[in-house]
Design a protein around this motif. Structure first.
Motif, PDB file in Angstrom:
ATOM      1  N   ARG A 163       0.827  -1.214   0.000  1.00 19.06           N
ATOM      2  CA  ARG A 163       0.000   0.000   0.000  1.00 19.06           C
ATOM      3  C   ARG A 163       0.858   1.260   0.000  1.00 19.06           C
ATOM      4  NH1 ARG A 163      -5.048  -0.255   4.261  1.00 19.06           N
ATOM      5  NH2 ARG A 163      -6.318  -1.665   2.991  1.00 19.06           N
ATOM      6  N   ALA A 164       1.942   1.212   0.726  1.00 25.97           N
ATOM      7  CA  ALA A 164       2.815   2.385   0.849  1.00 25.97           C
ATOM      8  C   ALA A 164       3.396   2.808  -0.497  1.00 25.97           C
ATOM      9  CB  ALA A 164       3.925   2.112   1.855  1.00 25.97           C
ATOM     10  N   GLN A 165       3.391   1.911  -1.467  1.00 25.02           N
ATOM     11  CA  GLN A 165       3.932   2.212  -2.797  1.00 25.02           C
ATOM     12  C   GLN A 165       2.916   2.897  -3.710  1.00 25.02           C
ATOM     13  OE1 GLN A 165       7.242   1.680  -3.291  1.00 25.02           O
ATOM     14  NE2 GLN A 165       7.106   1.094  -1.147  1.00 25.02           N
ATOM     15  N   LEU A 166       1.662   2.993  -3.290  1.00 26.96           N
ATOM     16  CA  LEU A 166       0.623   3.603  -4.121  1.00 26.96           C
ATOM     17  C   LEU A 166       0.797   5.118  -4.148  1.00 26.96           C
ATOM     18  CD1 LEU A 166      -2.431   1.522  -2.854  1.00 26.96           C
ATOM     19  CD2 LEU A 166      -1.125   1.193  -4.976  1.00 26.96           C
ATOM     20  N   GLY A 167       0.686   5.689  -5.335  1.00 27.97           N
ATOM     21  CA  GLY A 167       0.852   7.128  -5.495  1.00 27.97           C
ATOM     22  C   GLY A 167      -0.436   7.895  -5.276  1.00 27.97           C
ATOM     23  N   PRO A 168      -0.331   9.217  -5.118  1.00 20.39           N
ATOM     24  CA  PRO A 168      -1.502  10.051  -4.850  1.00 20.39           C
ATOM     25  C   PRO A 168      -2.554   9.998  -5.956  1.00 20.39           C
ATOM     26  CG  PRO A 168       0.523  11.372  -4.857  1.00 20.39           C
ATOM     27  CD  PRO A 168       0.912   9.967  -5.096  1.00 20.39           C
ATOM     28  N   ASP A 169      -2.132   9.924  -7.223  1.00 17.46           N
ATOM     29  CA  ASP A 169      -3.109   9.866  -8.315  1.00 17.46           C
ATOM     30  C   ASP A 169      -3.922   8.580  -8.244  1.00 17.46           C
ATOM     31  OD1 ASP A 169      -2.219  12.307  -9.210  1.00 17.46           O
ATOM     32  OD2 ASP A 169      -0.960  11.475 -10.808  1.00 17.46           O
ATOM     33  N   GLU A 170      -3.256   7.469  -7.965  1.00 20.17           N
ATOM     34  CA  GLU A 170      -3.956   6.188  -7.856  1.00 20.17           C
ATOM     35  C   GLU A 170      -4.912   6.191  -6.667  1.00 20.17           C
ATOM     36  OE1 GLU A 170      -3.053   1.396  -7.742  1.00 20.17           O
ATOM     37  OE2 GLU A 170      -1.371   2.789  -7.819  1.00 20.17           O
TER      38      GLU A 170
END
Length: 188
Positions: free
Chosen positions: A15-22
């Motif tokens: 989860r920590a790898q998910l970016g703000p746009d996603e």
């Protein structure tokens, strides 16, 4: 339970790898899927929560539910990790709570208020195909769900968190569905 801790750690790292746009796109799509639930008839009550960090976002959803005239209850974390509930009155009426949570500044309604909900949306880290949910480890939602009868209960997750092999303990409550940006997946 060590197996739960290991699974939780792995999924939270992903989860920590998910970016703000996603995360923003996920929040938009989640709100669309929830608002289309057949259980959301006029005058419905939804118990939800205020998301944080890389959790599937609920901020858009909470506002859209309120705009649609749905009564929204949000949890107030208590010192013993149980949940009280208060009515959502908008983002401006949220205050800081225990353990970096946010909750309404409105009057607390009691632990049993969750039983008034037609739909209960819970956070999680994973869910099995049988509806066993992995949470953050405090047992707050298992206690709250034990007070719920007849409501549609769904966990909000990212797609890769659905269908996991979740270790089960006697106190664990099951959910009816998982809702991700891809849609509603019935479980059980």
């Amino acid at each position: 339970m060590a197996a739960k801790k290991a699974l939780r750690r792995t999924l939270l790292a992903a989860r920590a790898q998910l970016g703000p746009d996603e995360l923003e796109a996920t929040a938009e799509r989640l709100s669309t899927h929830v608002l289309a639930l057949p259980q959301l008839s006029p005058g419905a009550c939804v118990a939800a929560y205020v998301s944080s960090g890389s959790e599937p976002g609920t901020h858009v959803l909470l506002e859209r539910l309120r705009e649609a005239g749905v009564r929204v209850l949000l949890p107030v974390l208590l010192a013993d990790d149980d949940l009280d509930w208060a009515e959502y009155a908008g983002a401006d009426a949220l205050v800081d709570g225990l353990r970096r949570t946010r909750h309404p500044s409105t009057q607390a309604l009691g632990k049993d208020a969750v039983a008034e909900a037609d739909v209960v949306l819970v956070p999680g880290v994973a869910v099995s195909t049988t509806g066993h949910r992995l949470g953050r480890g405090g047992g707050s939602y298992d206690r709250a769900l034990a007070r719920v009868e007849g409501a549609f209960v769904a966990v909000l997750l990212h797609p890769g968190e659905v269908g996991q092999r979740v270790p089960v303990e006697a106190h664990d409550q099951v959910v009816d569905a998982a809702i991700t940006r891809d849609g509603v997946l019935p479980l059980g």
